[in-house]
Write an enzyme that holds these catalytic residues in place. Structure first.
Site, PDB file in Angstrom:
ATOM      1  N   GLU A 191       0.783  -1.821  -4.847  1.00 42.72           N
ATOM      2  CA  GLU A 191       0.709  -2.018  -3.364  1.00 42.72           C
ATOM      3  C   GLU A 191      -0.755  -1.247  -2.962  1.00 42.72           C
ATOM      4  OE1 GLU A 191       4.158  -0.358  -1.475  1.00 42.72           O
ATOM      5  OE2 GLU A 191       5.360  -2.145  -2.227  1.00 42.72           O
ATOM      6  N   GLU A 289       8.407  -6.515  -7.794  1.00 47.00           N
ATOM      7  CA  GLU A 289       9.353  -5.765  -7.109  1.00 47.00           C
ATOM      8  C   GLU A 289       9.742  -6.142  -5.997  1.00 47.00           C
ATOM      9  OE1 GLU A 289       7.580  -1.940  -6.332  1.00 47.00           O
ATOM     10  OE2 GLU A 289       8.768  -1.921  -4.342  1.00 47.00           O
TER      11      GLU A 289
END
Length: 436
Positions: A191, A289
């Site tokens: 991220e 994810e």
């Protein structure tokens, strides 16, 4: 007549259902001669929180949940995994593998991973009977390498530490290889566009590009880990095109980059995945994810719906692998050192030594149990928009078709002359054996 076995879940998974003679309300067609992407496999994340939670359960329940995930016959048959390089929010606290400001990296040690992470991996592989392929993802470099001086709350990797961070990654791969963990993929940063209250680090697309082509790529190439594939982005689908274009449009960075990793948060724009495939057909799309946020939802059917919808859409838009987030979490949806509690397909109540298999577990099983590594997605169609579907030809010649009735009405589906009852708001997998 071509006979299909039917497997249903989550409410009655693995119940054999006889074909019904009622009139069909929809028709399912499959074209095995129209091929799309090849499936790499399915798996979940061996976080410190997950493996610590498992260690607190009785031996009997530890064995139960490991078999549930990794048994190739009776479980989900997972063959992929994800591990965090340094700590993540789903760790018991911040940690790195070196002493403070050790630029020599002489103090490098993954001793902490030997407490619960590595032993759990080795047990899972023993149950499965094969070595898994792992993705390693960093949440943050050591704080002293960053502009902020801390691992949490974002910040950037200082440019002068790019070479050292690449060397750090190689040291990690060396150590995990020695431990018997087979890492096939590495993402640049988990991220990289998010400032989180937990372990996080920011990279622009250009910074990811430069780190790949000038540091991580060459470091891997010169090491014994040249087989390890680099994934970029490792974040949401919404801006995946903007993030990957600078990397793929640079010839050197493109050569070093295997594909794009993505998560399911914030965006359901699956067409972005197909656009990525169309623009860069030689590159790969890996789901790395996804989870249900805000704590456990034990017994909820809706969590399974979230999974089955996302998996069908992901794979129908050229995704090649699906790696879920935490394998297990405790009764609070943790532990999580930033209190970012979430749900998991298996919740382990450590207070009462009780295991809960959520609907998300069974939703994943519709794919992972029947769509084998090496399967090829094939064309399929249904004559009603309310039935989601995705079809595959397995390496053994069998066909698996995942179905989800996203309506409050039962349907009778005609499949090659066989009528199958698909109840309202239910999931089902049809399996055609290779000899039929």
């Amino acid at each position: 007549m071509k006979i299909y076995r039917t497997d249903k879940a989550p409410r009655v998974y693995h119940t054999r259902v006889e074909p019904t003679l009622k009139a069909a309300t929809a028709t399912l067609s499959v074209d095995p001669n129209t091929h799309y992407q090849t499936v790499i496999g399915f798996g979940g994340a061996f976080t410190e929180s997950a493996t610590h939670t498992l260690s607190k359960m009785s031996s009997e329940n530890q064995s139960k949940v490991l078999h549930a995930y990794f048994d190739p016959e009776d479980g989900l048959g997972y063959t992929l995994g994800r591990v965090h390089l340094n700590s993540s929010d789903f760790s018991l606290g911040n940690y790195t593998y070196v002493d403070e400001r050790d630029e020599t990296l002489n103090s490098f040690s993954i001793a902490r991973e030997y407490q619960t992470v590595i032993p759990t991996i080795l047990k899972a592989e023993t149950i499965n009977g094969r070595k898994f392929s792992f993705l390693a993802s960093p949440w943050s470099p050591p704080g002293w390498m960053k502009t902020t001086g801390i691992m949490n709350h974002g910040g950037k990797l200082k440019k002068e530490y790019y070479p050292l961070w690449a060397k750090y990654v190689i040291k990690y791969l060396d150590a995990m290889k020695k431990a018997g963990v087979h890492i096939d993929m590495i993402s640049v940063q988990n991220e990289p566009a998010a400032v989180q209250t937990w372990d996080s680090c920011l990279f622009t697309p250009e910074e990811e590009r430069d780190f790949i082509k000038d540091h991580l790529g060459p470091a891997l190439e010169k090491s014994s880990h040249s087989h390890v594939n680099i994934l970029a982005w490792d974040h949401n689908k919404d801006i995946i095109l903007d993030r990957m274009a600078p990397i793929y449009d640079d010839p050197k960075a493109r050569d070093y980059t295997y594909g794009a990793a993505f998560h399911w948060y914030m965006s359901d724009d699956y067409l972005n995945l197909e656009k990525m495939h169309d623009l860069y057909p030689d590159k790969h799309l890996i789901f790395t994810e996804g989870c249900i946020e805000d704590g456990p939802r034990v017994g909820a059917y809706e969590t399974g719906v979230r999974y089955i919808k996302d998996m069908i859409q992901d794979f129908n838009h050229y995704t090649e692998a699906f790696i879920d987030w935490n394998l297990f979490l405790d009764e609070n949806g943790g532990p999580n050192h930033a209190h970012n509690y979430c749900d998991a397909p298996i919740i382990c109540d450590t207070k009462n030594d009780t295991v809960h298999l959520n609907s998300s577990f069974y939703a994943i099983k519709h794919f992972s149990k029947h769509v084998k590594p090496g399967a090829v997605r094939i064309a399929s169609g249904v004559s009603t928009d309310v039935i989601m579907h995705s079809a595959y030809r397995n390496p053994d010649g069998s066909t698996a078709i995942v179905l989800f009735n996203d309506s409050d009405t039962d349907h009778i589906i005609d499949v090659d002359g066989t009528h199958i009852h698909l109840p309202a708001e239910s999931m089902m997998t049809l399996i055609k054996e290779p000899h039929v």
